[in-house]
Design an enzyme around this catalytic site. Structure first.
Site, mmCIF file in Angstrom:
data_model
loop_
_atom_site.group_PDB
_atom_site.id
_atom_site.type_symbol
_atom_site.label_atom_id
_atom_site.label_comp_id
_atom_site.label_asym_id
_atom_site.label_seq_id
_atom_site.Cartn_x
_atom_site.Cartn_y
_atom_site.Cartn_z
ATOM 1 N N GLY A 59 0.750 -1.440 0.051
ATOM 2 C CA GLY A 59 0.000 0.030 0.040
ATOM 3 C C GLY A 59 0.893 1.146 -0.158
ATOM 4 O O GLY A 59 0.524 2.119 0.734
ATOM 5 N N ALA A 123 -3.100 -7.167 -3.493
ATOM 6 C CA ALA A 123 -2.126 -7.533 -2.463
ATOM 7 C C ALA A 123 -2.627 -8.629 -1.502
ATOM 8 O O ALA A 123 -1.943 -9.403 -1.001
ATOM 9 C CB ALA A 123 -1.881 -6.371 -1.605
ATOM 10 N N LEU A 150 -2.467 -0.986 3.890
ATOM 11 C CA LEU A 150 -3.620 -1.265 2.917
ATOM 12 C C LEU A 150 -4.757 -0.498 3.585
ATOM 13 O O LEU A 150 -5.142 -0.920 4.780
ATOM 14 C CB LEU A 150 -3.802 -2.757 2.578
ATOM 15 C CG LEU A 150 -2.395 -3.324 1.876
ATOM 16 C CD1 LEU A 150 -2.993 -4.908 1.889
ATOM 17 C CD2 LEU A 150 -2.178 -2.987 0.461
ATOM 18 N N TYR A 246 -16.213 5.076 14.504
ATOM 19 C CA TYR A 246 -14.704 4.506 14.315
ATOM 20 C C TYR A 246 -14.201 3.253 15.374
ATOM 21 O O TYR A 246 -14.438 2.116 15.156
ATOM 22 C CB TYR A 246 -13.576 5.599 14.188
ATOM 23 C CG TYR A 246 -12.348 5.231 13.402
ATOM 24 C CD1 TYR A 246 -12.233 5.237 12.071
ATOM 25 C CD2 TYR A 246 -11.427 4.158 14.058
ATOM 26 C CE1 TYR A 246 -11.131 4.958 11.282
ATOM 27 C CE2 TYR A 246 -10.425 3.818 13.466
ATOM 28 C CZ TYR A 246 -10.133 4.084 12.030
ATOM 29 O OH TYR A 246 -9.084 3.645 11.461
HETATM 30 P P1 NAI Z 1 -4.809 5.247 1.431
HETATM 31 O O1 NAI Z 1 -6.033 5.034 0.777
HETATM 32 O O2 NAI Z 1 -4.218 6.496 1.063
HETATM 33 O O3 NAI Z 1 -3.862 4.084 0.912
HETATM 34 C C1 NAI Z 1 -4.246 2.748 0.871
HETATM 35 C C2 NAI Z 1 -3.243 1.978 -0.094
HETATM 36 O O4 NAI Z 1 -3.658 0.786 -0.217
HETATM 37 C C3 NAI Z 1 -2.843 2.392 -1.281
HETATM 38 O O5 NAI Z 1 -1.757 2.116 -1.533
HETATM 39 C C4 NAI Z 1 -3.736 1.406 -2.248
HETATM 40 O O6 NAI Z 1 -3.358 1.236 -3.770
HETATM 41 C C5 NAI Z 1 -3.318 0.148 -1.533
HETATM 42 N N1 NAI Z 1 -4.479 -0.941 -1.756
HETATM 43 C C6 NAI Z 1 -5.778 -0.846 -1.565
HETATM 44 N N2 NAI Z 1 -6.421 -2.106 -1.777
HETATM 45 C C7 NAI Z 1 -5.462 -2.628 -2.263
HETATM 46 C C8 NAI Z 1 -5.121 -4.036 -2.836
HETATM 47 N N3 NAI Z 1 -6.382 -4.972 -2.780
HETATM 48 N N4 NAI Z 1 -3.889 -4.622 -3.366
HETATM 49 C C9 NAI Z 1 -2.943 -3.779 -3.089
HETATM 50 N N5 NAI Z 1 -2.971 -2.475 -2.882
HETATM 51 C C10 NAI Z 1 -4.182 -2.047 -2.171
HETATM 52 O O7 NAI Z 1 -5.068 5.123 2.915
HETATM 53 P P2 NAI Z 1 -4.403 5.562 4.287
HETATM 54 O O8 NAI Z 1 -5.294 6.623 5.116
HETATM 55 O O9 NAI Z 1 -2.949 5.847 4.059
HETATM 56 O O10 NAI Z 1 -4.506 4.090 5.096
HETATM 57 C C11 NAI Z 1 -3.165 3.196 5.277
HETATM 58 C C12 NAI Z 1 -3.478 2.639 6.650
HETATM 59 O O11 NAI Z 1 -3.266 3.571 7.799
HETATM 60 C C13 NAI Z 1 -4.846 2.111 7.119
HETATM 61 O O12 NAI Z 1 -4.615 0.845 7.680
HETATM 62 C C14 NAI Z 1 -5.621 3.050 7.710
HETATM 63 O O13 NAI Z 1 -6.624 2.561 8.454
HETATM 64 C C15 NAI Z 1 -4.306 3.586 8.626
HETATM 65 N N6 NAI Z 1 -4.414 4.953 9.216
HETATM 66 C C16 NAI Z 1 -5.130 5.840 8.627
HETATM 67 C C17 NAI Z 1 -5.462 7.250 9.180
HETATM 68 C C18 NAI Z 1 -6.070 8.419 8.389
HETATM 69 O O14 NAI Z 1 -6.460 9.531 9.054
HETATM 70 N N7 NAI Z 1 -5.575 8.406 7.095
HETATM 71 C C19 NAI Z 1 -5.128 7.452 10.548
HETATM 72 C C20 NAI Z 1 -4.375 6.306 11.138
HETATM 73 C C21 NAI Z 1 -4.291 5.064 10.298
#
Ligand code: NAI
Length: 404
Positions: A59, A123, A150, A246
């Site tokens: 991701g 993935a 992811l 959440y």
């Molecule tokens: P994002 O949407 O920016 O990134 C998600 C990534 O996952 C992307 O690279 C996408 O291509 C990849 N992805 C999705 N489905 C896929 C698949 N089937 N196969 C391969 N790649 C796949 O999301 P974000 O916000 O960066 O989230 C990443 C992690 O961080 C998550 O676990 C989220 O819960 C956590 N997080 C996010 C916060 C926020 O406020 N944005 C806060 C704290 C944790």
């Protein structure tokens, strides 16, 4: 074609290739500036630290995963492999921002003499795991760090073929709270119906630790994890206001499972003196978080409060602090009572949360948002899709297949 912003229900349908490249470049510039000079006492230099040399980011094309790649590569010269799910561009259709980001990042990393490759695929599948394994073998031999970042709406279990869908819903009863849309300043009441049937379990199958464990088991079995390797996944807790949707909702169950998985993986990784951690990060605008009801309103207030105190960080600043101060400082890794690393520490400070709660109470349905930074949230949302940069002429005809 002239590429314009098109947003439907807080989901952006287009991305700008030049703008995404600018977004990546800005983050690289920030990391490079802070990695080698003491510009800000809150961020230490990377020069004296031992960051991992070979990093796999699951991701790694947007949000926290992309930042993990950028901090590793441009903070300390790490080689990186990204696995993400992207749509490629065509002559008439833009790619996903993750595709443009990846192209821009890899171009710059290679120019800097670093190894940087990607596997675009699902993935969650065995096939992608095997392809990634083969790439690690040929490119690095082994990896020292695996970031699991992811965020997905669905996952097909590779063993059973069952497809699970993740939902962002409360448990037990409906949840009503004030909310705001990305394209409108007026506060509205949003009601989210509770999860039904198997929705909570399905969300755990998608966003919990099951697939993280499969990745680590696969990499261990293929001897692709170096002695002392670490794996880190990202979680969120947040304030009481968002608990029903959440932390105490379907996604919270998945995050609990992810956190439990870290402890289980640490036991497995003992064989190679490795460790697994969950890092709890700050609420930030990403493609995944923008679609969670109530969260954009919380972020608008939080951004304003944190900016006033000069504590606001983007994904890259968060990951920079995670790597330099928490994970690879050379000191014992600081964790909370549940073994989690906390870079949401500034967000969760008592004074910040008290002020957020005070301002939340000022908001009224049908009225414009007060004392909040929806503009800042919107700007970041635009920028993660390559829009809203002054340096780019958005009237100019561009080929969506061009790489910048
Ligand atoms: P994002 O949407 O920016 O990134 C998600 C990534 O996952 C992307 O690279 C996408 O291509 C990849 N992805 C999705 N489905 C896929 C698949 N089937 N196969 C391969 N790649 C796949 O999301 P974000 O916000 O960066 O989230 C990443 C992690 O961080 C998550 O676990 C989220 O819960 C956590 N997080 C996010 C916060 C926020 O406020 N944005 C806060 C704290 C944790």
């Amino acid at each position: 074609m002239i590429i314009t912003k098109k947003v439907l229900r807080n989901v952006s349908l287009t991305a700008h290739p030049q703008g995404c490249a600018q977004y990546v470049q800005d983050q690289i510039d920030w990391v490079q500036a802070h990695a080698h000079a003491s510009l800000d006492s809150r961020y230490q230099k990377c020069d004296d630290l031992k960051l991992p040399r070979r990093i796999l980011v699951l991701g790694g094309s947007t949000g926290y995963g992309l930042s993990s790649r950028i901090v590793g590569a441009f903070g300390s010269g790490s080689d990186t492999i990204n696995v993400s799910f992207e749509r490629e561009p065509s002559q008439t259709k833009t790619a996903t921002p993750g595709w443009y980001n990846t192209m821009a990042f890899e171009k710059r990393a290679k120019e800097a003499g670093l190894k940087a490759e990607s596997i675009f695929g699902d993935a969650f599948s065995d096939e992608t795991k095997q392809k990634t394994g083969a790439l690690i073998k040929s490119l690095f031999g082994q990896v020292d760090l695996v970031i699991y970042s992811l965020a997905s709406p669905l996952r097909t279990d590779p063993k059973t073929g069952t497809t699970y869908r993740s939902v962002l819903k409360p448990l037990g009863k409906p949840f009503s709270a004030l909310s705001v849309d990305m394209d409108c300043d007026v506060v509205k009441m949003a009601t989210i119906e509770p999860a039904e049937g198997t929705q909570a379990e399905e969300t755990v199958h998608v966003m919990g630790g099951e697939d993280w464990a499969l990745w680590i088991e696969y990499l261990m079995q293929e001897n692709l994890l170096a002695e002392g390797a670490m794996t880190v996944s990202y979680s969120y807790i947040g304030p009481k206001i968002t608990y029903p949707v959440y932390r105490e909702g379907t996604i919270g169950k998945a995050k609990e499972d992810l956190e439990k998985t870290a402890a289980e993986l640490t036991k497995k990784l003992q064989q190679i003196q490795g460790k697994a951690y969950v890092s709890v990060n700050k609420a930030l605008v990403t493609r995944a978080s923008a679609v969670i009801p109530v969260v954009p309103l919380y972020m608008a207030i939080l951004y304003q409060v944190m900016k006033e105190r000069d504590l606001h960080e983007h994904c890259t600043e968060q990951i920079y602090r995670l790597f330099t101060e928490k994970l690879f400082s050379g000191k014992q890794i600081p964790t909370d009572d549940e073994g989690r690393v906390r870079v949401d520490d500034w967000e969760m400070q008592d004074d910040i949360q008290a002020e957020v709660e005070r301002r939340w109470a000022l908001q009224k349905e049908g009225e414009p948002l007060k004392d909040a930074d929806i503009e800042g949230v919107r700007k970041e949302y635009d920028q993660i899709h390559g829009f809203g940069f002054d340096s780019i002429d958005y009237e100019k005809d561009v080929d969506p297949r061009d790489i910048y």
